[in-house]
Design a protein around this motif. Structure first.
Motif, short mmCIF file in Angstrom:
data_model
loop_
_atom_site.label_atom_id
_atom_site.label_comp_id
_atom_site.label_asym_id
_atom_site.label_seq_id
_atom_site.Cartn_x
_atom_site.Cartn_y
_atom_site.Cartn_z
N VAL A 176 0.88 -1.16 0.00
CA VAL A 176 0.00 0.00 0.00
C VAL A 176 0.92 1.21 0.00
CG1 VAL A 176 -1.70 1.34 1.27
CG2 VAL A 176 -1.91 -1.15 1.16
N ASN A 177 0.94 1.92 -1.12
CA ASN A 177 1.93 2.97 -1.33
C ASN A 177 3.32 2.34 -1.19
OD1 ASN A 177 -0.12 4.92 -1.74
ND2 ASN A 177 -0.34 5.16 0.47
N ALA A 178 4.16 2.85 -0.29
CA ALA A 178 5.51 2.29 -0.16
C ALA A 178 5.60 1.29 0.98
CB ALA A 178 6.51 3.42 0.06
N ASP A 179 4.48 0.99 1.64
CA ASP A 179 4.51 0.13 2.82
C ASP A 179 4.02 -1.28 2.51
OD1 ASP A 179 5.47 2.12 4.54
OD2 ASP A 179 3.45 2.92 4.84
N PHE A 180 4.50 -2.23 3.31
CA PHE A 180 4.02 -3.59 3.20
C PHE A 180 2.64 -3.72 3.82
CE2 PHE A 180 8.41 -4.45 2.28
CZ PHE A 180 8.36 -5.57 1.46
N ALA A 181 1.85 -4.64 3.27
CA ALA A 181 0.51 -4.92 3.78
C ALA A 181 0.26 -6.41 3.63
CB ALA A 181 -0.54 -4.11 3.01
N VAL A 182 -0.78 -6.90 4.29
CA VAL A 182 -1.16 -8.30 4.18
C VAL A 182 -2.55 -8.38 3.58
CG1 VAL A 182 -1.71 -10.41 5.44
CG2 VAL A 182 0.29 -9.07 6.09
N TRP A 183 -2.69 -9.20 2.54
CA TRP A 183 -3.98 -9.42 1.90
C TRP A 183 -4.44 -10.84 2.21
CZ3 TRP A 183 -8.29 -7.73 -0.09
CH2 TRP A 183 -9.06 -8.56 -0.92
N ILE A 184 -5.65 -10.99 2.76
CA ILE A 184 -6.24 -12.30 3.03
C ILE A 184 -7.46 -12.42 2.14
CG2 ILE A 184 -7.16 -13.85 4.78
CD1 ILE A 184 -5.71 -12.21 6.87
N GLY A 185 -7.37 -13.23 1.12
CA GLY A 185 -8.44 -13.30 0.14
C GLY A 185 -9.42 -14.43 0.37
N ALA A 186 -9.27 -15.15 1.48
CA ALA A 186 -10.14 -16.29 1.77
C ALA A 186 -10.88 -16.05 3.09
CB ALA A 186 -9.31 -17.57 1.87
N PRO A 187 -12.03 -16.71 3.30
CA PRO A 187 -12.72 -16.58 4.58
C PRO A 187 -11.80 -17.00 5.73
CG PRO A 187 -14.12 -17.67 2.97
CD PRO A 187 -12.76 -17.59 2.35
N HIS A 188 -11.88 -16.29 6.84
CA HIS A 188 -11.01 -16.57 7.97
C HIS A 188 -11.69 -16.15 9.26
CE1 HIS A 188 -10.23 -12.50 6.52
NE2 HIS A 188 -9.92 -12.18 7.77
N ALA A 189 -11.23 -16.71 10.35
CA ALA A 189 -11.79 -16.37 11.66
C ALA A 189 -11.20 -15.06 12.14
CB ALA A 189 -11.48 -17.47 12.66
N LEU A 190 -12.03 -14.28 12.81
CA LEU A 190 -11.59 -13.00 13.35
C LEU A 190 -12.19 -12.84 14.74
CD1 LEU A 190 -10.32 -10.13 12.96
CD2 LEU A 190 -12.56 -9.41 12.13
N SER A 191 -11.36 -12.55 15.72
CA SER A 191 -11.85 -12.28 17.06
C SER A 191 -11.04 -11.13 17.66
CB SER A 191 -11.76 -13.52 17.95
OG SER A 191 -10.47 -14.07 17.93
N TYR A 192 -11.56 -10.53 18.69
CA TYR A 192 -10.95 -9.34 19.27
C TYR A 192 -10.07 -9.72 20.46
CZ TYR A 192 -10.51 -4.60 21.11
OH TYR A 192 -10.01 -3.40 21.55
N VAL A 193 -8.92 -9.03 20.57
CA VAL A 193 -8.02 -9.21 21.71
C VAL A 193 -8.11 -7.95 22.57
CG1 VAL A 193 -5.64 -9.63 22.44
CG2 VAL A 193 -6.48 -10.61 20.31
N ASP A 194 -8.48 -8.12 23.84
CA ASP A 194 -8.70 -6.95 24.68
C ASP A 194 -7.38 -6.35 25.18
OD1 ASP A 194 -7.80 -8.47 26.85
OD2 ASP A 194 -9.84 -8.93 27.53
N ARG A 195 -7.48 -5.32 25.99
CA ARG A 195 -6.30 -4.59 26.45
C ARG A 195 -5.36 -5.46 27.29
NH1 ARG A 195 -6.96 0.91 25.82
NH2 ARG A 195 -9.05 1.55 25.18
N GLU A 196 -5.90 -6.50 27.91
CA GLU A 196 -5.08 -7.39 28.72
C GLU A 196 -4.47 -8.52 27.90
OE1 GLU A 196 -8.19 -6.28 29.89
OE2 GLU A 196 -6.93 -4.78 30.91
N GLY A 197 -4.74 -8.54 26.60
CA GLY A 197 -4.18 -9.57 25.73
C GLY A 197 -5.01 -10.84 25.67
N THR A 198 -6.24 -10.81 26.20
CA THR A 198 -7.11 -11.98 26.18
C THR A 198 -7.95 -11.98 24.91
OG1 THR A 198 -7.24 -11.99 28.59
CG2 THR A 198 -8.94 -13.22 27.39
N VAL A 199 -7.97 -13.12 24.21
CA VAL A 199 -8.80 -13.25 23.01
C VAL A 199 -10.25 -13.37 23.43
CG1 VAL A 199 -9.29 -14.62 20.96
CG2 VAL A 199 -6.93 -14.37 21.75
N ARG A 200 -11.11 -12.49 22.94
CA ARG A 200 -12.54 -12.52 23.26
C ARG A 200 -13.25 -13.44 22.28
NH1 ARG A 200 -15.12 -7.96 26.72
NH2 ARG A 200 -13.28 -7.02 27.67
#
Length: 239
Positions: A176-200
């Motif tokens: 993206v412009n001059a920076d590296f980025a990651v593209w995920i083109g397939a369905p994948h799991a996504l969950s949130y990590v809170d401020r304490e580092g715990t996966v919600r």
């Protein structure tokens, strides 16, 4: 060396480098160097692969592949590269203390500038989530196309904001412009990590195609029914 070669082939799916044999040679040279007896070959492999990945990325980039653990840490996101991740089913809960806000109000609630893409124009809805003790939120989300397209922004200095599960063939390095980025083109799991580092786990959901990158100290992810060129075009238009 069959295990090493297999690990290198898996890792190569993440890298866009014109000379993979050169990277492999550097890894083998690292492994051939004398090391203290207590070290195991897998520890050496992880260290060597890390050095190889850092070597092909621009100095100072916050991108690190951990081949032994099967993780990619990039732009505040941890992506699991193990095959056949468990994909969540059912509706996910909202992020912690998530609520709607105007763009102006949302800007007062986060410590980073909220940028909107000129390619999409003003968002249809804005959400803020996960406030700290002072009331500043960790995540700002811009929604488009009835919520089918979203842009999440979070402070890039935070170690983790989202946790993804994706197989390596579905994720690639792009720019993206001059920076590296990651593209995920397939369905994948996504969950949130809170401020304490715990996966919600309750926030776990099935995510669509996603582009992840950093810009000016802020981490972004675009998610929606998009092709890779479309996602990159939107990212480049972020004002």
């Amino acid at each position: 060396m069959d295990d090493l070669e297999r690990e290198l082939r898996d890792l190569s799916a993440w890298l866009e480098t014109p000379d993979p044999p050169h990277v492999a040679a550097r890894v083998r040279a690292r492994l051939a160097a004398p090391a203290p007896r207590p070290r195991r070959w897998r520890y050496l492999l992880a260290a060597a692969l890390t050095a190889a990945v850092v070597a092909v990325l621009p100095p100072g980039r916050a991108a690190l592949a951990d081949a032994a653990a099967g993780l990619l840490r990039f732009a505040g996101v941890t992506i699991a590269t193990t095959p056949d991740p468990a994909l969540p089913t059912g509706a996910a809960s909202a992020l912690p203390s998530q609520r709607p806000a105007t763009v102006v109000e949302a800007q007062r609630k986060v410590r980073f500038p909220i940028r909107t893409p000129t390619r999409l124009g003003p968002p249809e809805q804005v959400l803020v989530a996960d406030p700290d003790g002072a009331g500043f939120c960790r995540v700002a989300t811009l929604l488009y196309r009835g919520g089918a397209l979203r842009i999440d922004a979070f402070d890039g200095r935070l170690d983790l904001a989202f946790h993804k599960g994706a197989s390596a063939p579905g994720a690639t390095w792009v720019r993206v412009n001059a920076d590296f980025a990651v593209w995920i083109g397939a369905p994948h799991a996504l969950s949130y990590v809170d401020r304490e580092g715990t996966v919600r786990r309750e926030t776990a959901r099935l995510a669509a195609s996603t582009l992840i990158w950093q810009q000016a100290g802020v981490s972004y992810r675009i998610e929606g029914d998009l092709t890779r060129p479309e996602a990159i075009e939107i990212a480049r238009s972020l004002g």
